[in-house]
Each structure stands twice: as structure tokens, then as C-alpha cells.
Design a protein around this motif. Structure first.
Motif, short mmCIF file in Angstrom:
data_model
loop_
_atom_site.label_atom_id
_atom_site.label_comp_id
_atom_site.label_asym_id
_atom_site.label_seq_id
_atom_site.Cartn_x
_atom_site.Cartn_y
_atom_site.Cartn_z
N ALA A 26 0.81 -1.23 0.00
CA ALA A 26 0.00 0.00 0.00
C ALA A 26 0.84 1.27 0.00
CB ALA A 26 -0.93 0.01 1.21
N GLY A 27 2.01 1.22 0.62
CA GLY A 27 2.86 2.40 0.73
C GLY A 27 2.54 3.20 1.99
N GLU A 28 3.09 4.38 2.07
CA GLU A 28 2.93 5.20 3.27
C GLU A 28 2.62 6.65 2.89
OE1 GLU A 28 6.62 4.96 5.39
OE2 GLU A 28 6.29 2.88 5.97
N ALA A 29 1.98 7.33 3.82
CA ALA A 29 1.74 8.77 3.66
C ALA A 29 1.71 9.40 5.05
CB ALA A 29 0.44 9.03 2.93
N ARG A 30 2.08 10.66 5.09
CA ARG A 30 2.00 11.44 6.33
C ARG A 30 1.47 12.82 5.95
NH1 ARG A 30 6.25 8.53 6.53
NH2 ARG A 30 7.96 9.89 6.00
N ALA A 31 0.66 13.37 6.83
CA ALA A 31 0.16 14.74 6.64
C ALA A 31 0.71 15.59 7.77
CB ALA A 31 -1.36 14.75 6.64
N PHE A 32 1.06 16.84 7.43
CA PHE A 32 1.66 17.77 8.39
C PHE A 32 0.67 18.91 8.66
CE2 PHE A 32 4.88 15.76 5.81
CZ PHE A 32 5.80 15.30 6.74
N PHE A 33 0.49 19.22 9.94
CA PHE A 33 -0.46 20.26 10.36
C PHE A 33 0.22 21.23 11.31
CE2 PHE A 33 -2.76 16.43 9.40
CZ PHE A 33 -3.82 16.87 8.61
N TRP A 34 -0.07 22.51 11.14
CA TRP A 34 0.37 23.54 12.07
C TRP A 34 -0.75 23.66 13.09
CZ3 TRP A 34 4.40 25.58 14.03
CH2 TRP A 34 4.34 26.77 14.73
N LEU A 35 -0.41 23.45 14.35
CA LEU A 35 -1.39 23.43 15.44
C LEU A 35 -1.17 24.62 16.35
CD1 LEU A 35 -3.46 21.95 17.33
CD2 LEU A 35 -1.49 20.77 18.30
N THR A 36 -2.24 25.35 16.62
CA THR A 36 -2.21 26.46 17.57
C THR A 36 -3.47 26.38 18.43
OG1 THR A 36 -3.32 27.93 16.00
CG2 THR A 36 -0.92 28.00 16.03
N GLY A 37 -3.43 27.05 19.56
CA GLY A 37 -4.61 27.09 20.41
C GLY A 37 -4.27 27.49 21.82
N GLU A 38 -5.32 27.66 22.61
CA GLU A 38 -5.16 28.01 24.01
C GLU A 38 -4.47 26.87 24.75
OE1 GLU A 38 -9.06 28.87 25.49
OE2 GLU A 38 -9.37 30.47 24.04
N ASN A 39 -3.49 27.18 25.54
CA ASN A 39 -2.75 26.21 26.34
C ASN A 39 -2.06 25.13 25.50
OD1 ASN A 39 -3.59 27.45 28.82
ND2 ASN A 39 -5.56 26.43 28.54
N ILE A 40 -1.78 25.46 24.23
CA ILE A 40 -1.09 24.54 23.34
C ILE A 40 0.10 25.29 22.73
CG2 ILE A 40 -1.22 23.16 21.22
CD1 ILE A 40 -4.23 22.90 21.72
N LYS A 41 1.29 24.76 22.90
CA LYS A 41 2.46 25.36 22.29
C LYS A 41 2.34 25.20 20.77
CE LYS A 41 7.43 24.82 21.99
NZ LYS A 41 8.58 24.00 22.38
N PRO A 42 2.43 26.30 19.98
CA PRO A 42 2.35 26.17 18.52
C PRO A 42 3.39 25.15 18.04
CG PRO A 42 2.29 28.47 19.15
CD PRO A 42 2.64 27.69 20.39
N GLN A 43 2.95 24.23 17.18
CA GLN A 43 3.81 23.13 16.77
C GLN A 43 3.33 22.51 15.47
OE1 GLN A 43 2.96 19.48 19.32
NE2 GLN A 43 1.91 21.11 20.47
N VAL A 44 4.22 21.77 14.82
CA VAL A 44 3.86 20.97 13.67
C VAL A 44 3.52 19.57 14.19
CG1 VAL A 44 4.67 19.90 11.53
CG2 VAL A 44 5.27 22.27 12.04
N VAL A 45 2.38 19.06 13.76
CA VAL A 45 1.94 17.72 14.14
C VAL A 45 1.98 16.87 12.88
CG1 VAL A 45 0.01 16.34 15.00
CG2 VAL A 45 0.46 18.59 15.97
N VAL A 46 2.64 15.71 12.96
CA VAL A 46 2.74 14.79 11.83
C VAL A 46 1.84 13.60 12.11
CG1 VAL A 46 4.29 13.37 10.45
CG2 VAL A 46 5.14 15.49 11.48
N LEU A 47 0.90 13.37 11.20
CA LEU A 47 -0.05 12.27 11.37
C LEU A 47 0.13 11.26 10.24
CD1 LEU A 47 -3.26 14.28 12.31
CD2 LEU A 47 -1.66 13.12 13.85
N PRO A 48 0.35 9.99 10.57
CA PRO A 48 0.52 8.98 9.54
C PRO A 48 -0.82 8.50 8.98
CG PRO A 48 0.76 7.97 11.68
CD PRO A 48 0.57 9.45 11.92
N TRP A 49 -0.83 8.16 7.70
CA TRP A 49 -1.98 7.50 7.09
C TRP A 49 -1.89 6.05 7.48
CZ3 TRP A 49 -1.68 3.79 3.05
CH2 TRP A 49 -2.90 3.41 2.50
N SER A 50 -2.97 5.49 7.95
CA SER A 50 -2.93 4.11 8.45
C SER A 50 -3.74 3.16 7.59
CB SER A 50 -3.41 4.07 9.90
OG SER A 50 -4.74 4.56 9.98
N GLY A 51 -3.99 3.53 6.35
CA GLY A 51 -4.68 2.63 5.44
C GLY A 51 -6.11 2.32 5.83
N GLY A 52 -6.76 3.25 6.50
CA GLY A 52 -8.14 3.04 6.91
C GLY A 52 -8.28 2.30 8.23
#
Length: 131
Positions: free
Chosen positions: A52-78
Motif C-alpha cells: 500500500a505504501g505510506e503517507a504522512r500529513a503535516f499540520f500547524w497546530l495552535t490554540g489556548e494552552n497549546i504550544k504552537p507546533q507541527v503535528v505529523v499524522l501517519p496515514w494508516s490505510g483506513g
């Protein structure tokens, strides 16, 4: 509407959908994700593959009581469940889908990508494991 006003309740994950370089929810609030990038080596949708292969999505996360950061989420094939979820502040985030898949017949433009994530309160976990 901000995420704080519509935050997930215990036992109810909320789905957020966003195109490449878009944020969800659109208005800054207690929590905001912006889909900022991806790495996609999945099998092209117009061929048959043994892997199937692999994929990752990158998100910039901000919010109250959250340190601004990049979050990397893997695709898990459903794959269902929260095994690959990222923790941020009072929330857990997991990638539900990343579309479209690569294609052999033509390149897929970054603007075609759409990510769907599920977000739930970490209180959900504590509540579901309480005796």
C-alpha cells in the motif's frame, strides 16, 4: 464558530476536513489546525501494487494552552482506532483520510489534496477507562 464552542464531548470525536493550506476550524479559537504539507509514497490509484505504501500529513497546530507546533499524522490505510493519534493539549488528533492518492498517469497537484482528521477530548480516554 470556534472549536471551543463545538469541541468534542466525551465519547464523540469531531471530524475536520481541510484542503491543502486551509485551516479548520476557519476561525482561531481554543484549537486550530492548518494542513501545511504531506509526504505521499502510497501505491498510485491507477495501478495495482503488492504494498500500500505510506503517507504522512503535516499540520500547524495552535490554540489556548497549546504550544504552537507541527503535528505529523501517519496515514494508516483506513485502520480504525486511535493507535497513531497525536496528543496536543487536551486533545487527541488522528488522520482519517488523505486524498487523492498519487497517480501514475498524471501528477497530483498539492491543491488537490484534502485531509480529514478526527479530534477528541483526552477526557474521552479517561472516561472510557474509568471503573
Amino acid at each position: 464558530m470556534t472549536f471551543a464552542q463545538s469541541s468534542p464531548t466525551i465519547g464523540e470525536p469531531r471530524e475536520l476536513s481541510m484542503g491543502f493550506q486551509e485551516a479548520a476550524p476557519p476561525a482561531p479559537g481554543a484549537f486550530q489546525l492548518k494542513f501545511v504539507g504531506y509526504h505521499d509514497t502510497r501505491c498510485p490509484s491507477d495501478v495495482q501494487c503488492a504494498v500500500a505504501g505510506e503517507a504522512r500529513a503535516f499540520f500547524w497546530l495552535t490554540g489556548e494552552n497549546i504550544k504552537p507546533q507541527v503535528v505529523v499524522l501517519p496515514w494508516s490505510g483506513g485502520e480504525q482506532g486511535w493507535k497513531h493519534a497525536a496528543r496536543a493539549g487536551a486533545y487527541e488528533i488522528r488522520l482519517l483520510s488523505l486524498e487523492p492518492r498519487p497517480m501514475l498517469s498524471r501528477p497530483v497537484a498539492p491543491t488537490e489534496y484534502k485531509a480529514v482528521v478526527a479530534v477528541r477530548s483526552r477526557r474521552t480516554i479517561k472516561a472510557s477507562t474509568a471503573p
